[in-house]
Design a protein around this motif. Structure first.
Motif, PDB file in Angstrom:
ATOM      1  N   PRO A   1      25.895  36.559  48.353  1.00  0.00           N
ATOM      2  CA  PRO A   1      24.478  36.927  48.354  1.00  0.00           C
ATOM      3  C   PRO A   1      23.595  35.821  47.797  1.00  0.00           C
ATOM      4  O   PRO A   1      24.087  34.908  47.130  1.00  0.00           O
ATOM      5  N   LYS A   2      22.318  35.914  48.095  1.00  0.00           N
ATOM      6  CA  LYS A   2      21.348  34.923  47.631  1.00  0.00           C
ATOM      7  C   LYS A   2      21.481  34.756  46.125  1.00  0.00           C
ATOM      8  O   LYS A   2      21.678  35.725  45.399  1.00  0.00           O
ATOM      9  N   GLY A   3      21.388  33.531  45.663  1.00  0.00           N
ATOM     10  CA  GLY A   3      21.567  33.273  44.242  1.00  0.00           C
ATOM     11  C   GLY A   3      22.928  32.651  43.962  1.00  0.00           C
ATOM     12  O   GLY A   3      23.146  32.052  42.921  1.00  0.00           O
ATOM     13  N   THR A   4      23.868  32.794  44.933  1.00  0.00           N
ATOM     14  CA  THR A   4      25.180  32.157  44.794  1.00  0.00           C
ATOM     15  C   THR A   4      25.005  30.652  45.008  1.00  0.00           C
ATOM     16  O   THR A   4      24.247  30.235  45.881  1.00  0.00           O
ATOM     17  N   VAL A   5      25.718  29.860  44.196  1.00  0.00           N
ATOM     18  CA  VAL A   5      25.642  28.408  44.388  1.00  0.00           C
ATOM     19  C   VAL A   5      27.000  27.894  44.849  1.00  0.00           C
ATOM     20  O   VAL A   5      28.033  28.231  44.263  1.00  0.00           O
ATOM     21  N   ALA A   6      27.018  27.128  45.932  1.00  0.00           N
ATOM     22  CA  ALA A   6      28.232  26.452  46.382  1.00  0.00           C
ATOM     23  C   ALA A   6      27.823  25.045  46.783  1.00  0.00           C
ATOM     24  O   ALA A   6      26.725  24.853  47.312  1.00  0.00           O
ATOM     25  N   PRO A   7      28.676  24.051  46.510  1.00  0.00           N
ATOM     26  CA  PRO A   7      28.286  22.678  46.854  1.00  0.00           C
ATOM     27  C   PRO A   7      28.092  22.516  48.361  1.00  0.00           C
ATOM     28  O   PRO A   7      28.767  23.173  49.149  1.00  0.00           O
ATOM     29  N   ILE A   8      27.155  21.642  48.722  1.00  0.00           N
ATOM     30  CA  ILE A   8      26.845  21.436  50.142  1.00  0.00           C
ATOM     31  C   ILE A   8      28.079  20.947  50.908  1.00  0.00           C
ATOM     32  O   ILE A   8      28.224  21.246  52.084  1.00  0.00           O
ATOM     33  N   ASP A   9      28.987  20.230  50.238  1.00  0.00           N
ATOM     34  CA  ASP A   9      30.163  19.757  50.995  1.00  0.00           C
ATOM     35  C   ASP A   9      31.147  20.902  51.315  1.00  0.00           C
ATOM     36  O   ASP A   9      32.120  20.709  52.027  1.00  0.00           O
ATOM     37  N   LYS A  10      30.846  22.081  50.819  1.00  0.00           N
ATOM     38  CA  LYS A  10      31.630  23.266  51.215  1.00  0.00           C
ATOM     39  C   LYS A  10      30.872  24.074  52.283  1.00  0.00           C
ATOM     40  O   LYS A  10      31.150  25.259  52.493  1.00  0.00           O
ATOM     41  N   TYR A  11      29.898  23.416  52.916  1.00  0.00           N
ATOM     42  CA  TYR A  11      29.042  24.121  53.872  1.00  0.00           C
ATOM     43  C   TYR A  11      29.849  24.854  54.943  1.00  0.00           C
ATOM     44  O   TYR A  11      29.615  26.024  55.221  1.00  0.00           O
ATOM     45  N   ALA A  12      30.815  24.166  55.526  1.00  0.00           N
ATOM     46  CA  ALA A  12      31.532  24.717  56.689  1.00  0.00           C
ATOM     47  C   ALA A  12      32.271  26.006  56.367  1.00  0.00           C
ATOM     48  O   ALA A  12      32.516  26.831  57.246  1.00  0.00           O
ATOM     49  N   THR A  13      32.639  26.185  55.114  1.00  0.00           N
ATOM     50  CA  THR A  13      33.433  27.367  54.769  1.00  0.00           C
ATOM     51  C   THR A  13      32.693  28.357  53.882  1.00  0.00           C
ATOM     52  O   THR A  13      32.880  29.565  53.995  1.00  0.00           O
ATOM     53  N   ASP A  14      31.851  27.853  52.985  1.00  0.00           N
ATOM     54  CA  ASP A  14      31.279  28.741  51.971  1.00  0.00           C
ATOM     55  C   ASP A  14      29.852  29.190  52.278  1.00  0.00           C
ATOM     56  O   ASP A  14      29.313  30.063  51.601  1.00  0.00           O
ATOM     57  N   TYR A  15      29.246  28.562  53.274  1.00  0.00           N
ATOM     58  CA  TYR A  15      27.898  28.983  53.668  1.00  0.00           C
ATOM     59  C   TYR A  15      28.032  29.948  54.849  1.00  0.00           C
ATOM     60  O   TYR A  15      28.958  29.826  55.639  1.00  0.00           O
TER      61      TYR A  15
ATOM     62  N   PRO B   1      28.512  29.466  59.818  1.00  0.00           N
ATOM     63  CA  PRO B   1      27.314  28.777  59.309  1.00  0.00           C
ATOM     64  C   PRO B   1      26.662  27.875  60.342  1.00  0.00           C
ATOM     65  O   PRO B   1      26.618  26.660  60.198  1.00  0.00           O
ATOM     66  N   PHE B   2      26.183  28.486  61.435  1.00  0.00           N
ATOM     67  CA  PHE B   2      25.391  27.760  62.424  1.00  0.00           C
ATOM     68  C   PHE B   2      23.926  28.056  62.114  1.00  0.00           C
ATOM     69  O   PHE B   2      23.617  28.868  61.254  1.00  0.00           O
ATOM     70  N   ASP B   3      23.031  27.414  62.852  1.00  0.00           N
ATOM     71  CA  ASP B   3      21.602  27.693  62.689  1.00  0.00           C
ATOM     72  C   ASP B   3      21.163  28.614  63.826  1.00  0.00           C
ATOM     73  O   ASP B   3      21.110  28.185  64.980  1.00  0.00           O
ATOM     74  N   TYR B   4      20.882  29.869  63.504  1.00  0.00           N
ATOM     75  CA  TYR B   4      20.510  30.858  64.534  1.00  0.00           C
ATOM     76  C   TYR B   4      19.035  30.685  64.857  1.00  0.00           C
ATOM     77  O   TYR B   4      18.193  30.675  63.957  1.00  0.00           O
ATOM     78  N   ASP B   5      18.732  30.542  66.138  1.00  0.00           N
ATOM     79  CA  ASP B   5      17.422  30.002  66.496  1.00  0.00           C
ATOM     80  C   ASP B   5      16.510  31.003  67.193  1.00  0.00           C
ATOM     81  O   ASP B   5      15.399  31.252  66.751  1.00  0.00           O
ATOM     82  N   LEU B   6      16.950  31.558  68.319  1.00  0.00           N
ATOM     83  CA  LEU B   6      16.111  32.509  69.062  1.00  0.00           C
ATOM     84  C   LEU B   6      16.974  33.688  69.458  1.00  0.00           C
ATOM     85  O   LEU B   6      18.200  33.581  69.458  1.00  0.00           O
ATOM     86  N   GLY B   7      16.327  34.774  69.813  1.00  0.00           N
ATOM     87  CA  GLY B   7      17.083  35.951  70.226  1.00  0.00           C
ATOM     88  C   GLY B   7      16.361  36.719  71.305  1.00  0.00           C
ATOM     89  O   GLY B   7      15.166  36.530  71.537  1.00  0.00           O
ATOM     90  N   ASP B   8      17.100  37.569  71.977  1.00  0.00           N
ATOM     91  CA  ASP B   8      16.487  38.508  72.915  1.00  0.00           C
ATOM     92  C   ASP B   8      17.456  39.667  73.072  1.00  0.00           C
ATOM     93  O   ASP B   8      18.675  39.478  73.072  1.00  0.00           O
ATOM     94  N   ALA B   9      16.878  40.852  73.203  1.00  0.00           N
ATOM     95  CA  ALA B   9      17.716  42.037  73.350  1.00  0.00           C
ATOM     96  C   ALA B   9      18.065  42.216  74.809  1.00  0.00           C
ATOM     97  O   ALA B   9      17.240  41.986  75.692  1.00  0.00           O
ATOM     98  N   GLY B  10      19.297  42.660  75.049  1.00  0.00           N
ATOM     99  CA  GLY B  10      19.676  43.051  76.395  1.00  0.00           C
ATOM    100  C   GLY B  10      18.832  44.235  76.827  1.00  0.00           C
ATOM    101  O   GLY B  10      18.268  44.946  75.994  1.00  0.00           O
ATOM    102  N   LYS B  11      18.698  44.417  78.121  1.00  0.00           N
ATOM    103  CA  LYS B  11      17.957  45.569  78.628  1.00  0.00           C
ATOM    104  C   LYS B  11      18.621  46.063  79.904  1.00  0.00           C
ATOM    105  O   LYS B  11      19.440  45.341  80.494  1.00  0.00           O
ATOM    106  N   LYS B  12      18.284  47.263  80.325  1.00  0.00           N
ATOM    107  CA  LYS B  12      18.883  47.878  81.525  1.00  0.00           C
ATOM    108  C   LYS B  12      20.395  47.600  81.572  1.00  0.00           C
ATOM    109  O   LYS B  12      21.126  48.137  80.758  1.00  0.00           O
ATOM    110  N   ALA B  13      20.861  46.713  82.485  1.00  0.00           N
ATOM    111  CA  ALA B  13      22.297  46.449  82.633  1.00  0.00           C
ATOM    112  C   ALA B  13      22.949  46.045  81.308  1.00  0.00           C
ATOM    113  O   ALA B  13      24.106  46.373  81.056  1.00  0.00           O
ATOM    114  N   SER B  14      22.204  45.327  80.475  1.00  0.00           N
ATOM    115  CA  SER B  14      22.796  44.808  79.236  1.00  0.00           C
ATOM    116  C   SER B  14      22.252  45.513  77.993  1.00  0.00           C
ATOM    117  O   SER B  14      22.346  44.976  76.886  1.00  0.00           O
ATOM    118  N   ASP B  15      21.666  46.695  78.181  1.00  0.00           N
ATOM    119  CA  ASP B  15      21.135  47.435  77.038  1.00  0.00           C
ATOM    120  C   ASP B  15      22.276  47.692  76.044  1.00  0.00           C
ATOM    121  O   ASP B  15      23.400  47.982  76.436  1.00  0.00           O
TER     122      ASP B  15
END
Ligand code: K7E
Ligand code: CUA
Length: 623
Positions: A191-205, A231-245
């Motif tokens: 949760p927010k407030g946890t500190v982990a070194p940036i070099d552990k980004y791939a696993t701890d973020y 830990p990727f950067d999530y950028d845009l989204g869209d909800a499925g509709k009708k066929a993909s609801d």
């Protein structure tokens, strides 16, 4: 600066990277010499464009456009096709013009923030169609707000939501407004407030996506559930509709899990991902108690709860993801490519059933690109976002090419291109996110405007360009200049909204509301003072308010007018008080009377011939 198609083929994405880099470092694509960008070709085209955008005095626009105000924290309302700015809805930022952020309620709603960064307005939907009830908008500071379209006022700011960091991919609603969705652009240890070194980004973020529940009657937002993501950067989204609801799609870049200079480090791989999330399955898993509580919210871990999240490989550093009106196709735009990629929802389902995977990321299966892709449409360089029209038409914004490409779903032919001045980001079509888009109008929301307006110094406006899409040949109709920072906007048919123009007296249930000047005045309990005030043309009653130095004073203002457009204000000098009350509205503000003396107050909204007389004195007596 513009890449030739040949150069693109030879130079590959590096050319695009350089083009983007050049723009970021301030060397923006410039207009051709001696011209200021695209114009209607001839005088007759100009008169046609003028007629198409001209709304005669007294006539009304056909559509509302709700534009994000970016880091202004506001939403701007325009009429289409006139592109006239009609109103500003303050959301995350105090706005003295309407007294927003000064009265007790809006101040409490803003919390300790005086800014927000709005990117994606999302109109509420019923069966995938805008229903005209609410507008949800994201804030990068982990919040989502609800604007009520009955009175165009911000009613709720929800958050910061736990574990979400950099809420960019939001506030997209599902087709029946079951949820407003969020995602982390910047992964952090949770949760927010946890500190982990940036070099552990791939696993701890961790990346996080979150679903906020929307109460169907009131629109009230509340905490739903979250899903733990790589830990990727999530950028845009869209909800499925009708066929993909029932599905939700999120693009992400930085599948490299890189840190530091992302411009270089996160653009190594040829493909990043679109995360496909079965939100109905996630909802069910939460119901079955499969979430772990992290930071006060139930979080699903795809490692422990399989079958909820899949990753679809998508062209380099995708930005927008957009679901077609019938829900059959998911369009992902790799912003470092010359194509936009179309995925087929049915093929995605088949690949999931057949476990047609090529790997996994933190326990999340990666679907085989070739099995789920329908087409790579050669729209042009730097595709960002796609909007839709009727008859399977699609429109993709091209940042690097600074243009809009029109193409067709199914046949994948590119039909037309129109240049934008300059560097388009989002684009929005009339009813463009619904199951039944209107066509007709498209607005390019450009990042730059240089040279297309009278100079106003270095702090330049952005430009939005209205495009006629009623024929297959797109035509620029109009340039409008917009305040920072236009990201996304939505366009809704005007007749879907029925805003009130006064607050009906019988609906005002405020405990401190009064409707008769006889009830106005001061009541005291110890050093707590309540002042009930009536505002009506052309007196503020009482005309004198007497308190003692050190008192805590709550002033309740009721505008007892029931006449359209009769707003009154309350400006209290030296105490930083600026309130506006609409007809029938009651607002309170509370302050400590810590300065003795005589302080005038007055009505700030010009309301009558004797508006200037609408004034009084606050007397703060010394102890
Ligand atoms: Cu500017 Cu949607 Cu934040 Cu694209 S985003 S342009
Ligand atoms: Cu009331 Cu001016």
């Amino acid at each position: 600066m513009r890449q030739q198609r040949g150069a693109w083929i030879v130079g590959g994405y590096l050319a695009v990277v350089m083009a983007l880099g050049a723009l970021q470092s301030g060397c923006a694509p410039s207009a051709p010499k001696g011209a200021k960008g695209a114009k209607p070709a001839s005088a007759s085209d100009q008169s046609v464009a003028a007629m198409k955008t001209y709304i005669a005095p007294g006539d009304l626009d056909e559509y509302y456009l709700f534009a994000s105000g970016g880091h202004s924290g506001q939403v701007y309302v325009y009429g289409v096709p006139s592109m006239r700015h009609l109103s500003t809805i303050p959301v995350y930022t105090p706005y003295p013009a309407t007294g927003y952020g000064f009265d007790d309620d809006s101040k409490a709603m803003l919390g300790n923030f005086t800014w927000g960064d709005v990117h994606h307005p999302s109109l509420s939907e019923t069966q995938g169609d805008y229903d005209g009830r609410w507008l949800f908008v994201n804030d990068m500071n982990g919040r989502v707000a609800r604007v009520d379209l009955r009175d165009f006022k911000t009613k709720q700011i929800f958050g910061p939501v736990p574990n979400i960091s950099g809420n960019h991919a939001s506030a997209f609603v599902t087709p029946n407004t079951e949820y407003s969705m969020m995602a982390s652009r910047f992964s952090i240890p949770i949760p927010k407030g946890t500190v982990a070194p940036i070099d552990k980004y791939a696993t701890d973020y961790k990346g996080v996506v979150a679903a906020l529940k929307v109460e169907p009657k009131s629109g009230e937002l509340s905490l739903g559930w979250e899903i733990l993501m790589p830990p990727f950067d999530y950028d845009l989204g869209d909800a499925g509709k009708k066929a993909s609801d029932g599905w939700m799609f999120w693009t992400c870049y930085n599948s490299e899990r890189a840190t530091g200079k992302l411009e270089v480090t996160s653009t190594q791989r040829d493909r990043d991902y679109i995360a496909a999330i079965d939100w109905k399955a996630a909802e069910k898993a939460i119901g079955e108690g499969k979430g772990d509580v992290i930071g006060g919210v139930k979080v699903l871990d795809p490692k422990k709860v399989p079958g909820i999240v899949y990753l679809m490989p998508c062209g380099k550093s995708p930005h927008g993801v957009d679901v077609s009106p019938d829900g059959k196709w998911i369009v992902g735009s790799g912003k470092l490519q010359g194509v936009t990629t179309v995925f087929n929802f049915e093929k995605i389902q088949t690949a999931i059933r057949n476990k047609d995977f090529t790997g996994e990321e933190d326990g999340i299966p990666v679907l085989k690109y070739e099995s789920i892709k329908d087409a790579e449409v050669p729209v042009g360089l730097g595709p960002l976002h796609t909007q839709f029209g009727p008859n399977n038409l699609a429109y993709t914004s091209l940042f690097v090419d600074s243009a809009i490409a029109e193409w067709r779903l199914g046949t994948w032919e590119v039909i037309d291109k129109v240049p934008m001045s300059y560097s388009i980001g989002h684009l929005t079509a009339a009813e463009g996110d619904t199951v039944d888009p209107d066509g007709k109008y498209l607005v390019g929301l450009n990042k730059l405007s240089h040279g297309r307006h009278l100079s106003v110094g270095p702090s330049q406006p952005e430009s939005s360009q209205l495009v006629d899409i009623s024929d297959e040949k797109m035509k620029i109709l109009y340039d409008a200049f917009t305040e920072p920072e236009p990201h996304y906007a939505q366009i809704i048919k005007a007749d879907k909204l029925h805003p009130i123009e006064v607050y009906p007296k019988e609906e005002n249930k405020h405990p401190l509301a009064i409707w008769d000047v006889k009830d106005a005045g001061v009541t005291r309990q110890g050093n707590k003072v309540i002042v009930k005030v009536v505002e009506v043309r052309s007196t503020i009653t009482p005309t004198e308010i007497e308190v003692n130095e050190g008192d805590t004073v709550t002033v309740a203002l009721t505008n007892i007018e029931q006449t359209t457009d009769e707003l009154h204000g309350f400006g209290l000098l030296d105490y930083n008080v600026n309130i506006v009350v609409d007809p029938g509205e009651t607002k309170t503000f509370t302050f400590k009377a810590d300065k003795k003396g005589i302080y005038p107050y007055y009505c700030t909204n010009f309301c009558s011939a004797l508006h200037q007389e609408m004034q009084g004195y606050l007397i703060v007596k010394g102890r």
